[in-house]
Write an enzyme that holds these catalytic residues in place. Structure first.
Site, short mmCIF file in Angstrom:
data_model
loop_
_atom_site.label_atom_id
_atom_site.label_comp_id
_atom_site.label_asym_id
_atom_site.label_seq_id
_atom_site.Cartn_x
_atom_site.Cartn_y
_atom_site.Cartn_z
N ASP A 268 0.87 -1.17 0.00
CA ASP A 268 0.00 0.00 0.00
C ASP A 268 0.91 1.23 0.00
O ASP A 268 2.14 1.13 0.09
CB ASP A 268 -0.98 -0.03 1.19
CG ASP A 268 -2.24 0.80 0.90
OD1 ASP A 268 -2.18 1.71 0.04
OD2 ASP A 268 -3.27 0.56 1.54
N TRP A 269 0.30 2.38 -0.12
CA TRP A 269 1.04 3.63 -0.30
C TRP A 269 2.06 3.82 0.84
O TRP A 269 1.67 4.04 1.97
CB TRP A 269 0.03 4.79 -0.34
CG TRP A 269 0.58 6.11 -0.75
CD1 TRP A 269 1.34 6.95 0.03
CD2 TRP A 269 0.42 6.78 -2.00
NE1 TRP A 269 1.66 8.08 -0.67
CE2 TRP A 269 1.10 8.00 -1.92
CE3 TRP A 269 -0.24 6.45 -3.19
CZ2 TRP A 269 1.13 8.91 -2.98
CZ3 TRP A 269 -0.21 7.37 -4.24
CH2 TRP A 269 0.48 8.58 -4.13
#
Ligand code: NOJ
Length: 740
Positions: A268-269
Site C-alpha cells: 500500500d502507499w
C-alpha cells in the site's frame, strides 16, 4: 528455449520464455525499476518522471488520468528506455470512474453479482479511456465494525457474500481477456485482515487467530485468486504482530505456496517505509529487506525499493532470486495485459463516459441497493394521485457530490441526478414540491433553519427527510466512534414529527448507522447508502412505487455502538441468551437485589439483538416462505444436497426478493457459527405467484478450517434455513455422512 529481444513483442514465444529473456537482459537497476511505482505529486509528470522512465527506473505510475499524458509517459518508457518495457498505470477506480455506482457496501446490498459485475465493467471501460490499465479494486476486507470508515468500500460482514461479489468485480474489470480493449487489471485488497482494525480506528492493529483468518477473512481473497485476479495489495495493518506488508505467512505460505498465485503483490502507499514506524524494522533498508523477502513485489509510491533493493543484493543480504521472482510476476501481468503489443490508449476506441448503458447500470445498481428498513402502515409507496404537496427536506436531498460517496477522484458530479431532481422529474408536474435544505451539512448543529422545514412539512401531505452522512464522513481514515446521525439531524426529525404529517426518512450514508433514536419517530426508512450518479432517479422511483425496494443489509445494524462487533455468524457461546432471559437495566428491581440476572451473553442496556439483522430488507410485496425441504436427509461427503422452499408473493405488486440460505453445523472440530450464509438468489415474483427457490449444497461448501488449520468436511448434523434475512425461521435438517 530462450527468445530474442526482437520476439518479445511477438506472440511466437510463450510468456514465460519472454519473461526469461527479458530477465536475462535486465541490469539489477532495471529490475529494481520494475518494482518501483512512481507518482508525480502535483508536478508535471512528463517533466518529473521522464529521466527515470528513460533509465528504466519506473515500472508503474499512479494517479495519472490524462490520456495524452499517459500515452506520452508510455511512449517514453517503450521507445526511449533500453528495453522498452511498458508501464502499468494504476488508479483507485473503486465504484465507478466518471459514472459512479453505489459505494461498494451499497452494491453489496443488491446481493446481485450480475449488476456488480456490470458496474465494474463500466468502470473499466471509462477508466481505460483515460489510459488506466490497473485499478486498486475490489476491496474485499470483511468487517464487523461500522465505526471503521472503510466499511463503505467493503462488501460488509459476510465472507460468502464478499466472495461472490469479489468474483463479480474481478470478472467485470478484467473480462475474459485482460489484453482486450476496455479491460483493466484488478487488485484484491487489502491482504489481509484490515477490517478487524481495533475499535474501528483506521490503520489500527488487528489480532486474528489463524483459524478465524482462514475461515473468514481470507475466503474472499481465495475466491478472487481463483477468479484470476491479476494483483493483490498488502494491507497497511499489523496482523498478529507482523504488519501485512512484511508478513511472509500471508504472501508466501498462503498466497504463493497454498493458492499458487502467479500475479504480483503491490504494497500500500508507502507501507514498506511504515514497517519501521510499526516497529517491525529499524529503518528503510531493513523494511525493504523484510517486505521483499515476505513477497511484496512492487513498492507503491514509497521510493524505498528504489533506494535500497540494489544495495541489499550487492551486499549479499538479499538473494537476487527474490528480485527475479518479483520482476517475473510484474512482467507476467504486463504480458497478460497485452501491453508489450499494444501499450497505447486510443480513447476513441472506447464508448463515451456517462453513456446510456453506464447510466442505466448505475441506476439499476442504485435501485437494487436501497434497503427499506421500515414502512409503517404502508405509508410507502407514495402515490402522486393522493398527494397535493410534499416537503423535501434535508442536507442530502440535493447534494450531487455527497451522494457519490467515498473514493470518487474522477466521479463526474455533472452526471449526478439528486433526489430532489429525481422527484421533480417524476412527479413535479402533478405534485407541488417544497424544498428546504434545513442544514448546511449533515454535521450542522444549528437548529435555526428548522422552523422553515417544519412550516414546509406542516403545509404538505408528507415530509421526505434526506438525512445521513456527507461523503467525507466515511472512507479511508474517516472512522467515527459515534455512528448516530451526525449534527442536529435527530432534532430535525423530532421537530418535523411534531407536525403529525407522515415522515419518510431517506438515509444516505457510508456505513450502517445506529438509528434507535429516530426509528420510532419516522413512518418509513429507505437506507440508500451513498447511491452514486443515478441515486436520485432510483430513490424517486422507489418512493413512488415504480419499483419495489429489494436491497438487503450486507452488514448488521446495531442498536448502539457498544454492541459492536455484532454480526449474524457469531458463535453460540456456552451461555447463549434467549428473549426470556434478557433483563433490561431499567427493569432491575431495586427493592429485591439480585446477584444474578440470568447469566447469559447479553448487554443489560441493549439486549443481544441488533436493530436490523444481516440480510434484512422490506418490500412493497408481501413475501412468504413455506415448505422447506431437503433432497435427502443424508448426504455422503463429496455429494450434493438440495435445499428448497416455496416463496409466495401475497402482495399486489411484482417485486424482487433475495432468498437466502443459511446453515449451521451443529458440532465441529472447531466451534461453528450459529448461522452461515451459504447461498442467495434474487428472484422476481409476480403477485400471487409461488416459486420454488432451491440451492444445491455440495459438501465442499460446508468445509471449514479445523483445529490444525487444514480444510475439512466433517460428517454430522446440519440445520438449514431459507428466508428473507438471517433471522429466517423456516428450518430443516440434514446429515453429512462418511462417503464410500
Ligand atoms: C491507500 C489505500 O489504503 C489503498 O486502498 C489505495 O488503493 C492506495 N492508497 C492508493 O491510493
Amino acid at each position: 528455449m530462450t527468445t530474442t529481444i526482437a520476439e518479445i513483442r511477438s506472440d511466437t514465444a510463450s510468456v514465460e520464455d519472454r519473461i526469461a529473456t527479458l530477465l536475462g537482459e535486465m541490469t539489477l537497476a532495471e529490475k529494481v525499476g520494475q518494482m518501483n511505482q512512481a507518482h508525480a505529486g502535483d508536478m508535471d509528470p512528463v517533466e518529473v518522471l521522464s529521466d527515470a522512465l528513460r533509465a528504466g527506473r519506473i515500472g508503474s505510475i499512479i494517479n495519472q488520468v490524462d490520456v495524452a499524458t499517459v500515452n506520452e509517459l508510455q511512449r517514453i518508457a517503450v521507445e526511449e528506455s533500453r528495453l522498452g518495457i511498458p508501464l502499468l498505470v494504476g488508479r483507485d477506480v473503486i465504484h465507478g470512474f466518471k459514472t459512479v455506482m453505489p459505494i461498494p457496501l451499497g452494491q453489496a446490498a443488491t446481493w446481485n453479482p450480475e449488476v456488480v459485475r456490470q458496474g465494474a465493467r463500466i468502470a473499466a471501460l471509462e477508466a481505460a479511456k483515460s489510459g488506466i490499465n490497473w485499478t486498486f479494486a475490489p476491496m474485499i476486507d470483511i468487517t464487523r465494525d461500522p465505526r471503521w470508515g472503510r466499511i463503505a468500500e467493503s462488501p460488509g460482514e459476510d465472507p460468502y457474500l464478499a466472495s461472490r461479489l469479489a468474483v463479480a468485480m474481478v470478472e467485470g474489470f478484467q473480462g475474459d481477456d485482460l489484453a482486450a480493449t476496455g479491460t483493466i487489471a484488478a487488485c484484491a485488497k487489502h491482504f489481509a485482515g484490515y477490517g478487524e482494525a481495533e475499535s474501528g480506528r483506521d490503520y489500527a492493529t488487528t489480532n486474528i487467530p489463524e483459524n478465524e483468518l482462514r475461515n473468514v477473512h481470507l475466503r474472499p481473497f481465495r475466491a478472487a485468486v481463483n477468479a484470476g485476479v491479476a494483483t493483490l495489495m498488502a494491507s497497511f495493518s499489523d496482523l498478529n504482530g507482523v504488519p501485512a506488508t512484511g508478513n511472509e505467512f500471508l504472501m508466501r505460505q498462503v498466497l504463493r505456496d497454498e493458492w499458487g498465485f502467479d500475479g504480483f503483490v503491490v504494497s500500500d502507499w508507502n507501507s514498506i517505509h511504515q514497517l519501521a514506524v510499526h516497529g517491525l524494522t529499524a529503518d528503510d533498508r531493513d523494511s525493504v529487506l523484510a517486505a521483499s523477502t515476505a513477497g511484496v513485489d512492487m513498492d507503491m509510491a514509497g521510493g524505498v525499493y528504489e533506494g535500497h533493493l540494489a544495495d541489499l543484493v550487492e551486499d549479499g543480504a538479499l538473494d537476487i532470486e527474490v528480485i527475479d521472482a518479483a520482476v517475473a510476476n510484474i512482467l507476467r501481468t504486463k504480458f497478460r495485459l497485452g501491453l508489450f503489443d499494444n501499450p497505447y490508449t486510443d480513447p476513441e476506441a472506447l464508448p463515451a463516459n456517462g453513456s446510456p448503458e453506464a447510466l442505466a447500470t448505475a441506476k439499476a445498481a442504485a435501485l437494487q441497493s436501497v434497503v427499506m428498513l421500515k414502512n409503517d402502515k404502508g405509508v410507502l409507496p407514495l402515490s402522486k394521485q393522493d398527494l397535493d404537496r410534499v416537503a423535501v427536506i434535508g442536507p442530502l436531498a440535493d447534494a450531487p457530490y455527497e451522494q457519490l460517496g467515498t473514493w470518487i477522484f474522477d466521479g463526474d458530479t455533472e452526471l449526478s441526478v439528486t433526489a430532489l431532481q429525481g422527484i421533480r422529474e417524476l412527479v413535479g408536474g402533478d405534485v407541488e414540491i417544497e424544498y428546504v435544505r434545513a442544514m448546511e451539512t449533515s454535521r450542522s448543529k444549528s437548529t435555526q433553519p428548522f422552523d422553515e422545514a417544519v412550516a414546509a412539512a406542516a403545509k404538505s401531505d408528507a415530509a421526505l427527510l434526506f438525512l445521513g452522512e456527507e461523503s467525507i464522513l466515511s472512507g479511508e481514515a474517516h472512522s467515527r466512534a459515534d455512528i448516530n446521525l451526525p449534527g442536529a439531524q435527530a432534532e430535525l426529525v423530532r421537530r418535523v414529527r411534531e407536525t403529525g404529517k407522515p415522515v419518510i426518512a431517506v438515509i444516505m450514508a457510508g456505513r450502517p448507522l445506529t438509528l434507535a433514536n429516530i426509528v420510532e419517530k419516522v413512518d418509513a426508512i429507505l437506507f440508500a447508502w451513498h447511491p452514486g450518479t443515478m441515486g436520485g432517479s432510483a430513490i424517486a422511483e422507489l418512493l413512488f412505487g415504480l419499483e419495489s425496494p429489494s436491497g438487503k443489509l450486507p452488514a448488521t445494524f446495531p442498536r448502539m455502538v457498544g454492541q459492536i462487533p455484532i454480526y449474524h455468524s457469531q458463535k453460540n457461546t456456552g451461555k447463549p441468551p434467549t428473549p426470556e432471559k434478557v433483563v433490561h437495566i431499567d427493569d432491575i428491581d431495586a427493592k429485591a437485589p439480585q446477584t444474578s440476572l440470568g447469566m447469559t451473553a447479553f448487554h443489560l442496556d441493549a439486549g443481544y439483538a441488533p436493530l436490523f439483522p444481516f440480510g434484512f430488507g422490506l418490500s412493497y410485496a408481501d413475501f412468504d416462505y413455506d415448505n422447506i425441504r431437503v433432497s435427502g436427509s443424508e448426504v455422503p461427503v463429496g455429494g450434493v444436497v438440495t435445499v428448497s422452499a416455496e416463496l409466495t408473493n401475497r402482495g399486489d405488486v411484482a417485486a424482487d426478493e433475495v432468498a437466502q440460505l443459511y446453515v449451521r453445523d451443529l458440532v465441529g472440530n472447531v466451534t461453528r457459527p450459529v448461522r452461515e450464509l451459504k447461498g442467495f438468489r434474487r428472484v422476481r415474483v409476480e403477485p400471487g405467484e409461488t416459486l420454488t427457490v432451491s440451492f444445491d449444497l455440495h459438501t465442499d461448501d460446508l468445509a471449514f478450517y479445523g483445529r490444525d488449520n487444514t480444510l475439512m468436511v466433517e460428517p454430522g448434523e446440519f440445520h438449514a434455513w431459507i428466508g428473507g434475512s438471517s433471522d429466517a425461521p423456516l428450518r430443516t435438517e440434514f446429515s453429512v455422512v462418511a462417503g464410500d
